[in-house]
Design a protein around this motif. Structure first.
Motif, PDB file in Angstrom:
ATOM      1  N   ILE A 108      53.620  48.435  37.700  1.00 21.15           N
ATOM      2  CA  ILE A 108      52.143  48.349  38.017  1.00 21.15           C
ATOM      3  C   ILE A 108      51.261  49.136  37.150  1.00 21.15           C
ATOM      4  O   ILE A 108      50.430  48.776  36.505  1.00 21.15           O
ATOM      5  CB  ILE A 108      52.076  48.773  39.413  1.00 21.15           C
ATOM      6  CG1 ILE A 108      52.518  47.801  40.370  1.00 21.15           C
ATOM      7  CG2 ILE A 108      50.427  49.118  39.742  1.00 21.15           C
ATOM      8  CD1 ILE A 108      52.210  48.168  41.911  1.00 21.15           C
ATOM      9  N   THR A 158      56.461  40.613  50.343  1.00 22.04           N
ATOM     10  CA  THR A 158      55.245  40.928  50.207  1.00 22.04           C
ATOM     11  C   THR A 158      54.853  41.277  51.746  1.00 22.04           C
ATOM     12  O   THR A 158      55.197  40.742  52.806  1.00 22.04           O
ATOM     13  CB  THR A 158      54.609  39.792  49.868  1.00 22.04           C
ATOM     14  OG1 THR A 158      53.022  40.017  49.613  1.00 22.04           O
ATOM     15  CG2 THR A 158      54.721  38.677  50.707  1.00 22.04           C
ATOM     16  N   GLU A 182      51.464  42.377  35.471  1.00 25.61           N
ATOM     17  CA  GLU A 182      50.401  43.018  36.488  1.00 25.61           C
ATOM     18  C   GLU A 182      49.596  42.476  37.264  1.00 25.61           C
ATOM     19  O   GLU A 182      49.288  42.466  38.419  1.00 25.61           O
ATOM     20  CB  GLU A 182      49.514  44.061  35.390  1.00 25.61           C
ATOM     21  CG  GLU A 182      48.267  44.649  36.055  1.00 25.61           C
ATOM     22  CD  GLU A 182      47.242  45.406  35.146  1.00 25.61           C
ATOM     23  OE1 GLU A 182      46.433  46.057  36.010  1.00 25.61           O
ATOM     24  OE2 GLU A 182      47.491  45.365  34.003  1.00 25.61           O
ATOM     25  N   GLU A 183      49.396  41.151  36.578  1.00 28.33           N
ATOM     26  CA  GLU A 183      48.551  40.060  37.341  1.00 28.33           C
ATOM     27  C   GLU A 183      49.371  39.561  38.560  1.00 28.33           C
ATOM     28  O   GLU A 183      49.273  39.299  39.769  1.00 28.33           O
ATOM     29  CB  GLU A 183      48.146  38.946  36.662  1.00 28.33           C
ATOM     30  CG  GLU A 183      46.961  39.440  35.592  1.00 28.33           C
ATOM     31  CD  GLU A 183      46.727  38.338  34.662  1.00 28.33           C
ATOM     32  OE1 GLU A 183      45.603  38.169  34.132  1.00 28.33           O
ATOM     33  OE2 GLU A 183      47.585  37.404  34.361  1.00 28.33           O
ATOM     34  N   LYS A 186      49.697  42.067  41.373  1.00 25.34           N
ATOM     35  CA  LYS A 186      48.168  41.887  42.234  1.00 25.34           C
ATOM     36  C   LYS A 186      48.421  40.810  42.947  1.00 25.34           C
ATOM     37  O   LYS A 186      47.996  40.956  44.473  1.00 25.34           O
ATOM     38  CB  LYS A 186      47.155  41.923  41.013  1.00 25.34           C
ATOM     39  CG  LYS A 186      47.132  43.093  40.569  1.00 25.34           C
ATOM     40  CD  LYS A 186      45.705  42.874  39.627  1.00 25.34           C
ATOM     41  CE  LYS A 186      45.525  44.411  38.821  1.00 25.34           C
ATOM     42  NZ  LYS A 186      44.317  44.248  37.904  1.00 25.34           N
ATOM     43  N   LEU A 189      50.960  41.726  45.981  1.00 20.44           N
ATOM     44  CA  LEU A 189      50.659  42.706  46.966  1.00 20.44           C
ATOM     45  C   LEU A 189      49.278  42.191  47.868  1.00 20.44           C
ATOM     46  O   LEU A 189      49.107  42.628  49.061  1.00 20.44           O
ATOM     47  CB  LEU A 189      50.076  43.872  46.160  1.00 20.44           C
ATOM     48  CG  LEU A 189      50.987  44.687  45.310  1.00 20.44           C
ATOM     49  CD1 LEU A 189      50.372  45.773  44.414  1.00 20.44           C
ATOM     50  CD2 LEU A 189      51.860  45.453  46.390  1.00 20.44           C
ATOM     51  N   SER A 190      48.552  40.988  47.420  1.00 22.17           N
ATOM     52  CA  SER A 190      47.346  40.747  48.130  1.00 22.17           C
ATOM     53  C   SER A 190      47.964  39.374  48.901  1.00 22.17           C
ATOM     54  O   SER A 190      47.280  38.673  49.645  1.00 22.17           O
ATOM     55  CB  SER A 190      46.304  39.921  47.234  1.00 22.17           C
ATOM     56  OG  SER A 190      46.815  38.967  46.253  1.00 22.17           O
ATOM     57  N   VAL A 194      44.553  37.143  46.016  1.00 20.24           N
ATOM     58  CA  VAL A 194      43.980  37.176  44.839  1.00 20.24           C
ATOM     59  C   VAL A 194      44.329  36.307  43.700  1.00 20.24           C
ATOM     60  O   VAL A 194      45.508  36.058  43.485  1.00 20.24           O
ATOM     61  CB  VAL A 194      44.174  38.681  44.239  1.00 20.24           C
ATOM     62  CG1 VAL A 194      43.832  39.104  42.872  1.00 20.24           C
ATOM     63  CG2 VAL A 194      43.647  39.905  45.196  1.00 20.24           C
ATOM     64  N   THR A 196      44.364  34.488  40.226  1.00 21.73           N
ATOM     65  CA  THR A 196      44.837  34.921  38.594  1.00 21.73           C
ATOM     66  C   THR A 196      44.329  34.078  37.706  1.00 21.73           C
ATOM     67  O   THR A 196      44.531  32.646  37.929  1.00 21.73           O
ATOM     68  CB  THR A 196      46.385  35.308  38.451  1.00 21.73           C
ATOM     69  OG1 THR A 196      47.164  33.985  38.694  1.00 21.73           O
ATOM     70  CG2 THR A 196      46.819  36.432  39.360  1.00 21.73           C
TER      71      THR A 196
END
Length: 203
Positions: A108, A158, A182-183, A186, A189-190, A194, A196
């Motif tokens: 991350i 997740t 990184e994307e 994210k 985690l969402s 989220v 991309t």
């Protein structure tokens, strides 16, 4: 009536996340202030500057983290971290959590090259479904003689990805995603909430 319901929903969607963030910040400030209060009176920040500033514990924690980060990037700090890694690696159960958490944070906050190399989709748990995973390298294992190269793919759970599954997948079964590590993290985690900007590559 429909407009009122629409406005109510829009207001809830707008305010609730802000209230949650505000409550979290307030909780962090309270916890940090209570932690600072445990220090001897002469070592408390208000004794240095002559006034009590709410949230000073958070500032001190950030300064402490930055100092530790600066130390670990130099020779002595790196040597100490290798020692800590060896000690943690010898403790059953603890080493699994420690290594997984360290790898996750490196992916991350780092450039992603140390832990995860690429974001892919793999068939799991059956051929009818796909899950997102992170390529960690080529697998040293060979299931059968003459088999094509398999790739090691870590599929995190997740929304708390410190656990997951390690899959050894044939390279031909991978579906490469045109997004950064990184994307991908994210997105994971969402829980997929989220979006991309990347699109799937054509194999």
């Amino acid at each position: 009536m429909i407009s009122l319901r629409k406005y109510l929903f829009a207001g809830v969607v707008t305010l609730v996340p802000l209230l949650v963030v505000a409550a979290l910040i307030n909780w962090l400030i309270e916890v940090s202030d209570k932690t600072v209060a445990l220090l001897p009176v002469g070592y408390r920040p208000d004794a240095w500057i002559g006034m009590d500033i709410p949230g000073m514990g958070i500032i001190l924690a950030l300064v402490f983290i930055i100092i530790i980060g600066a130390l670990t990037t130099h020779f002595i700090g790196r040597h100490l971290m290798r020692l800590v890694d060896r000690v943690m690696g010898r403790i059953p159960l603890v080493r699994n959590v420690y290594n997984a958490t360290r790898q996750l944070l490196e992916s991350i906050f780092g450039d992603g090259s140390k832990a995860f190399k690429e974001v892919v989709m793999v068939p799991f748990p059956n051929q009818g479904s796909l899950v997102m995973g992170f390529v960690t390298g080529e697998s040293p294992l060979q299931v059968s003689e003459g088999e094509t190269t398999r790739v090691a793919v870590f599929v995190p759970s997740t929304p708390i990805p410190t656990t997951g599954w390690l899959l050894f997948v044939e390279a031909s079964e991978l579906k490469h995603l045109d997004i950064s590590v990184e994307e991908g993290m994210k997105l994971l985690l969402s829980g997929g909430a989220v979006s991309t900007p990347g699109e799937k590559k054509t194999n």
